[in-house]
Write a protein that holds these residues in place. Structure first.
Motif, PDB file in Angstrom:
ATOM      1  N   LEU A 143       0.799  -1.212   0.000  1.00  0.00           N
ATOM      2  CA  LEU A 143       0.000   0.000   0.000  1.00  0.00           C
ATOM      3  C   LEU A 143       0.838   1.270   0.000  1.00  0.00           C
ATOM      4  O   LEU A 143       0.301   2.365   0.069  1.00  0.00           O
ATOM      5  CB  LEU A 143      -0.937  -0.003   1.217  1.00  0.00           C
ATOM      6  N   SER A 144       2.159   1.159  -0.074  1.00  0.00           N
ATOM      7  CA  SER A 144       3.033   2.321  -0.102  1.00  0.00           C
ATOM      8  C   SER A 144       4.026   2.203  -1.242  1.00  0.00           C
ATOM      9  O   SER A 144       4.502   1.118  -1.563  1.00  0.00           O
ATOM     10  CB  SER A 144       3.794   2.462   1.223  1.00  0.00           C
ATOM     11  N   GLN A 145       4.335   3.353  -1.856  1.00  0.00           N
ATOM     12  CA  GLN A 145       5.381   3.390  -2.859  1.00  0.00           C
ATOM     13  C   GLN A 145       6.739   3.473  -2.161  1.00  0.00           C
ATOM     14  O   GLN A 145       6.830   3.747  -0.958  1.00  0.00           O
ATOM     15  CB  GLN A 145       5.190   4.613  -3.761  1.00  0.00           C
ATOM     16  N   SER A 146       7.787   3.303  -2.896  1.00  0.00           N
ATOM     17  CA  SER A 146       9.129   3.404  -2.323  1.00  0.00           C
ATOM     18  C   SER A 146       9.409   4.813  -1.818  1.00  0.00           C
ATOM     19  O   SER A 146      10.251   5.020  -0.948  1.00  0.00           O
ATOM     20  CB  SER A 146      10.178   3.008  -3.371  1.00  0.00           C
ATOM     21  N   ASN A 147       8.671   5.809  -2.353  1.00  0.00           N
ATOM     22  CA  ASN A 147       8.860   7.189  -1.912  1.00  0.00           C
ATOM     23  C   ASN A 147       8.058   7.520  -0.653  1.00  0.00           C
ATOM     24  O   ASN A 147       8.042   8.665  -0.200  1.00  0.00           O
ATOM     25  CB  ASN A 147       8.489   8.164  -3.031  1.00  0.00           C
ATOM     26  N   GLY A 148       7.354   6.531  -0.107  1.00  0.00           N
ATOM     27  CA  GLY A 148       6.589   6.735   1.118  1.00  0.00           C
ATOM     28  C   GLY A 148       5.176   7.219   0.913  1.00  0.00           C
ATOM     29  O   GLY A 148       4.402   7.307   1.870  1.00  0.00           O
ATOM     30  N   LEU A 149       4.797   7.541  -0.312  1.00  0.00           N
ATOM     31  CA  LEU A 149       3.439   7.995  -0.603  1.00  0.00           C
ATOM     32  C   LEU A 149       2.510   6.800  -0.774  1.00  0.00           C
ATOM     33  O   LEU A 149       2.954   5.700  -1.102  1.00  0.00           O
ATOM     34  CB  LEU A 149       3.434   8.852  -1.868  1.00  0.00           C
ATOM     35  N   PRO A 150       1.214   7.002  -0.580  1.00  0.00           N
ATOM     36  CA  PRO A 150       0.267   5.898  -0.742  1.00  0.00           C
ATOM     37  C   PRO A 150       0.294   5.322  -2.155  1.00  0.00           C
ATOM     38  O   PRO A 150       0.374   6.068  -3.138  1.00  0.00           O
ATOM     39  CB  PRO A 150      -1.088   6.558  -0.444  1.00  0.00           C
ATOM     40  N   GLU A 151       0.208   4.020  -2.254  1.00  0.00           N
ATOM     41  CA  GLU A 151       0.140   3.341  -3.544  1.00  0.00           C
ATOM     42  C   GLU A 151      -1.339   3.203  -3.907  1.00  0.00           C
ATOM     43  O   GLU A 151      -1.953   2.153  -3.739  1.00  0.00           O
ATOM     44  CB  GLU A 151       0.815   1.966  -3.454  1.00  0.00           C
ATOM     45  N   PHE A 152      -1.923   4.320  -4.390  1.00  0.00           N
ATOM     46  CA  PHE A 152      -3.360   4.328  -4.659  1.00  0.00           C
ATOM     47  C   PHE A 152      -3.750   3.279  -5.688  1.00  0.00           C
ATOM     48  O   PHE A 152      -4.859   2.753  -5.654  1.00  0.00           O
ATOM     49  CB  PHE A 152      -3.804   5.718  -5.132  1.00  0.00           C
ATOM     50  N   GLY A 153      -2.852   2.962  -6.589  1.00  0.00           N
ATOM     51  CA  GLY A 153      -3.157   1.968  -7.613  1.00  0.00           C
ATOM     52  C   GLY A 153      -3.397   0.581  -7.069  1.00  0.00           C
ATOM     53  O   GLY A 153      -4.024  -0.255  -7.720  1.00  0.00           O
ATOM     54  N   ASN A 154      -2.911   0.301  -5.843  1.00  0.00           N
ATOM     55  CA  ASN A 154      -3.078  -1.024  -5.239  1.00  0.00           C
ATOM     56  C   ASN A 154      -4.236  -1.095  -4.255  1.00  0.00           C
ATOM     57  O   ASN A 154      -4.499  -2.157  -3.694  1.00  0.00           O
ATOM     58  CB  ASN A 154      -1.791  -1.438  -4.511  1.00  0.00           C
ATOM     59  N   TYR A 155      -4.904   0.040  -4.015  1.00  0.00           N
ATOM     60  CA  TYR A 155      -5.978   0.025  -3.032  1.00  0.00           C
ATOM     61  C   TYR A 155      -7.254  -0.575  -3.632  1.00  0.00           C
ATOM     62  O   TYR A 155      -7.666  -0.232  -4.736  1.00  0.00           O
ATOM     63  CB  TYR A 155      -6.264   1.442  -2.524  1.00  0.00           C
ATOM     64  N   THR A 156      -7.848  -1.468  -2.855  1.00  0.00           N
ATOM     65  CA  THR A 156      -9.124  -2.077  -3.230  1.00  0.00           C
ATOM     66  C   THR A 156     -10.052  -2.020  -2.026  1.00  0.00           C
ATOM     67  O   THR A 156      -9.622  -1.715  -0.905  1.00  0.00           O
ATOM     68  CB  THR A 156      -8.941  -3.545  -3.642  1.00  0.00           C
ATOM     69  N   ILE A 157     -11.310  -2.328  -2.265  1.00  0.00           N
ATOM     70  CA  ILE A 157     -12.265  -2.393  -1.162  1.00  0.00           C
ATOM     71  C   ILE A 157     -11.780  -3.376  -0.104  1.00  0.00           C
ATOM     72  O   ILE A 157     -11.816  -3.101   1.101  1.00  0.00           O
ATOM     73  CB  ILE A 157     -13.656  -2.819  -1.683  1.00  0.00           C
ATOM     74  N   GLU A 158     -11.287  -4.505  -0.569  1.00  0.00           N
ATOM     75  CA  GLU A 158     -10.905  -5.570   0.357  1.00  0.00           C
ATOM     76  C   GLU A 158      -9.729  -5.165   1.240  1.00  0.00           C
ATOM     77  O   GLU A 158      -9.755  -5.371   2.460  1.00  0.00           O
ATOM     78  CB  GLU A 158     -10.556  -6.845  -0.419  1.00  0.00           C
ATOM     79  N   ASN A 159      -8.664  -4.599   0.624  1.00  0.00           N
ATOM     80  CA  ASN A 159      -7.519  -4.319   1.482  1.00  0.00           C
ATOM     81  C   ASN A 159      -7.689  -3.063   2.326  1.00  0.00           C
ATOM     82  O   ASN A 159      -7.082  -2.927   3.381  1.00  0.00           O
ATOM     83  CB  ASN A 159      -6.191  -4.292   0.699  1.00  0.00           C
TER      84      ASN A 159
END
Length: 720
Positions: free
Chosen positions: A42-58
């Protein structure tokens, strides 16, 4: 401002929702946690949220796990408090800061997706996430042992950092407002009052929503809608592909009702709409939908809550979280402003009536349902102001460029677009906030400008959102993150999006609001940015930025006709500057009436109708219609968060005018302007909720606040 965005604070008018048993631990309902979602996913290497990986389930799984971990950690702190060697800052406040951070971030991301991409986090998914996170977080304020440790620390003679003391005071006040100093029987009574209050608010809200949605009026004649703006024709047409042919369905939704009242020439239709909106909740058409009994019950339960917590009235309790400090101070300010607003309103109505008669009005007097229409006509014919003409001068890229340049010049920061950042939509851009003395970003924000009908919420009562994704925290080594989300028109293939005056105002307001979150310099997230800022001061920085729109240089810097290259013409600038004073007495008198009405209802026990009849003639230039039951649908102070706080709308504008006065005084001198910007940056933007707003204002202005700048801004100068 949306409760979802403000959820970082517990305030006495809204958040007395959960009272936990004391000294018996916590009853935790275990949700389905599902598959574990690692931080790396859920996080990019730069520390920002990995919005592309967010789903309802996670999102659901992360909130479920983090809330359990948070509640467990609070219990661990509770047990450790028994140690006689406890250090309140290190062993309590900093530990609470550390355990809060993951939960707050996931919650902030969930809010952002809810408003920015509703297909990823639909309402039915977000609301349980929001409620579960809220219930978990409140445990740190509802813990009797933490509360007692905080009070002991405050009563000790030990020297402590001023910000630490402010955080302790916040925990102490919120513990008090949640009943932690009550006896067991009193705590049970408080819980019963809050349960009853929640039930009554729910019923009242439902009744008003039903009556609002039940009504519609169909217009079949094009002549009736001939002056409607294009966007109003499109949203009311029953066939949006042929919006000029009709028929057109008019409802009581604000984005339809308000402009229809302004542009509809048919007086009978206007009366019909006005009558239906002010009789909601009255029982006039349906006794089962009357809300008067619920209003009285809500007032009674709030009064009982206030008494249990040690206050004379609910209005007195509300003042605990306000800069104004007391009901008397608010009433005094209302009366001072009314001395100028009411005579101005009377004169404005006389002039408006004369104008209407000159242009074909054939009745003895103007009524409330006439004012919006003739006011709009007067703006056009007398002041030469047509809001539709301005849109072609405000292409979104130019407005944004001018806004960024203004910010960079005033506050010595750089706003830089960073590419290759994961977002929730291709239109979203991420910007770093950089300062000269630091190579790393001090903050960052996402900007989502355009409407998307299929996957983006369009709240009829809001023109944009500023969402706090992550608060600044020195303890957790976290920088502030925010999301600015709007519903501006989409660009076409060969032309950028163009903003209406309302859109430009919204962009400046939300951006100013965001800067207070982004440029904070506090150590604890509990008082960072907008957290712990008094309610009547939360809107100040946003309003300060909207004042810049009435500066000729600013208007030129954000405007450009793409066809001609021309800046906003001087005659249109003058019309824009002048029209803000048009009917200012009428508008201010109305807001002062609603503010006084709210305070009176929560200060006195008189029946609501008696309160209305007593206050109305003091503020309004119209007789009260016998069927006008506007209070019965005044949901802001009954079912929303503005009980005994509605005056905050006027108060924050008044303070913002006085703050902006410092910038006005420096106009023409670049060095002085930079100095004012620096002081604003170091006070209002940097200190957030770590210092009382009255002290921040004195530090910025060198004196206490005044109403004079506000009256000048509205053209109601008290010297005239």
């Amino acid at each position: 401002m949306s409760m979802l965005i403000r959820s970082g604070r517990i305030l006495c008018s809204k958040k007395l929702l959960t009272v936990n048993p004391r000294n018996v631990g916590y009853i935790v309902l275990l949700p389905e946690i599902g598959d574990d979602t690692s931080k790396d996913q859920l996080s990019q290497s730069n520390g920002l949220p990995e919005f592309g990986n967010y789903t309802i389930e996670n999102c659901t799984a992360a909130i479920a796990r983090q809330t359990l971990e948070f509640e467990s950690a609070v219990r661990k702190i509770e047990r450790d408090i028994a140690s006689s060697n406890i250090n309140i800052e290190k062993d309590v406040l900093e530990r609470l800061e550390l355990i809060s951070s993951p939960l707050e971030l996931t919650w902030g991301i969930s809010k952002t997706l809810y408003f920015g991409n509703n297909t990823l986090i639909p309402t039915k998914t977000y609301l349980p996430i929001h409620e579960r996170a809220r219930r978990a977080r409140i445990t740190k304020y509802n813990n009797i042992k933490i509360y007692n440790a905080v009070r002991n620390a405050l009563s000790s003679e030990k020297e402590m950092d001023s910000e630490v003391k402010t955080v302790l005071k916040k925990f102490s006040l919120e513990g008090k407002l949640n009943g932690l100093n009550l006896k067991e029987n009193e705590l049970q009574m408080l819980k019963e009052c809050l349960n009853k209050l929640t039930s009554e608010k729910h019923v009242l809200k439902q009744k008003i929503e039903v009556q609002t949605h039940q009504f519609s009026h169909t217009i079949t004649e094009y002549n009736t809608v001939r002056d409607f703006p294009k966007d109003l024709l499109e949203i009311t047409s029953m066939d949006s592909r042929n919006y000029l042919n009709g028929p057109w369905k008019i409802t009581l939704q604000p984005n339809i009702y308000i402009p229809t009242m302004q542009y509809c020439p048919d007086r009978e239709i206007r009366w019909n709409l006005w009558h239906r909106i002010v009789t909601r909740g009255s029982g006039y058409l349906d006794r089962d939908k009357a809300t008067g009994i619920h209003i009285e019950e809500i007032r009674y339960q709030r009064h009982e809550v206030a008494k249990l917590l040690g206050y004379d009235t609910f209005a007195d309790m509300s003042m605990e979280t306000k800069m104004a400090g007391s009901v008397e101070n608010v009433k005094k300010t209302i009366n001072i402003l009314l001395e100028k607003a009411k005579p101005a309103q009377d004169l404005e109505m006389k002039k408006l009536y004369d104008f209407s008669v000159e242009n074909g009005f054939k009745y003895d007097r103007l009524e409330l349902w006439d004012v919006p229409y003739w006011r709009k006509r007067q703006e056009l014919l007398k002041h030469g102001f047509n809001s539709e003409e301005y849109k072609k001068y405000f292409p979104y890229p130019k407005v944004l460029q001018g806004l960024f340049q203004l910010c960079e010049k005033l506050f010595n920061v750089v706003l830089k677009h960073r590419k290759e950042v994961s977002t929730w939509h291709k239109d979203v851009k991420y910007y770093d906030v950089l300062e000269p003395h630091c190579s790393a970003p001090v903050a960052g924000f996402y900007l989502d400008p355009y409407a998307r009908k299929d996957n983006k919420i369009h709240n009829l009562n809001s023109d944009g959102w500023m969402i706090s994704i992550q608060n600044k925290s020195r303890i957790c080594d976290k920088i502030p993150l925010a999301a600015l989300i709007f519903n501006f028109d989409l660009p076409s293939n060969d032309s950028p999006s163009h903003l209406s005056i309302k859109d430009v105002n919204s962009l400046f307001y939300r951006f100013g609001h965001a800067l207070q979150h982004l440029l904070t310099r506090t150590s604890f997230s509990e008082v960072a940015g907008l957290s712990n800022v008094e309610w009547d001061m939360v809107g100040v920085c946003g309003h300060v930025f909207t004042h810049f729109l009435y500066n000729e240089d600013t208007l030129k810097s954000i405007s450009c006709n793409l066809d001609t290259g021309e800046k906003l013409p001087i005659n249109m600038i003058n019309s824009f500057l002048e029209v803000r004073k048009h009917m200012a007495g009428y508008d201010l008198s109305k807001e002062l009436y609603l503010s006084a009405l709210d305070l009176e209802l929560y200060s006195k026990k008189d029946y609501w109708l008696k309160v209305v009849r007593n206050l109305w003639p003091q503020f309004r230039s119209f007789p009260l219609d016998k069927q006008d039951a506007h209070l019965c649908s005044f949901t802001q102070i009954f079912t929303e968060e503005w009980a005994a706080a509605y005056y905050s709308h006027v108060w924050s504008r008044m303070i913002a005018s006085d703050v902006y006065g410092a910038f006005q005084e420096a106009e023409g001198d670049e060095n002085q302007m930079k100095d004012v910007g620096r002081r604003f940056r170091e006070t209002f933007l940097a200190l957030g909720g770590s210092v009382e707003s009255a002290k921040i204002f004195r530090h910025f202005r060198g004196r206490d606040h005044s109403h004079q700048s506000f009256l000048n801004y509205l053209g109601l100068d008290s010297n005239k």
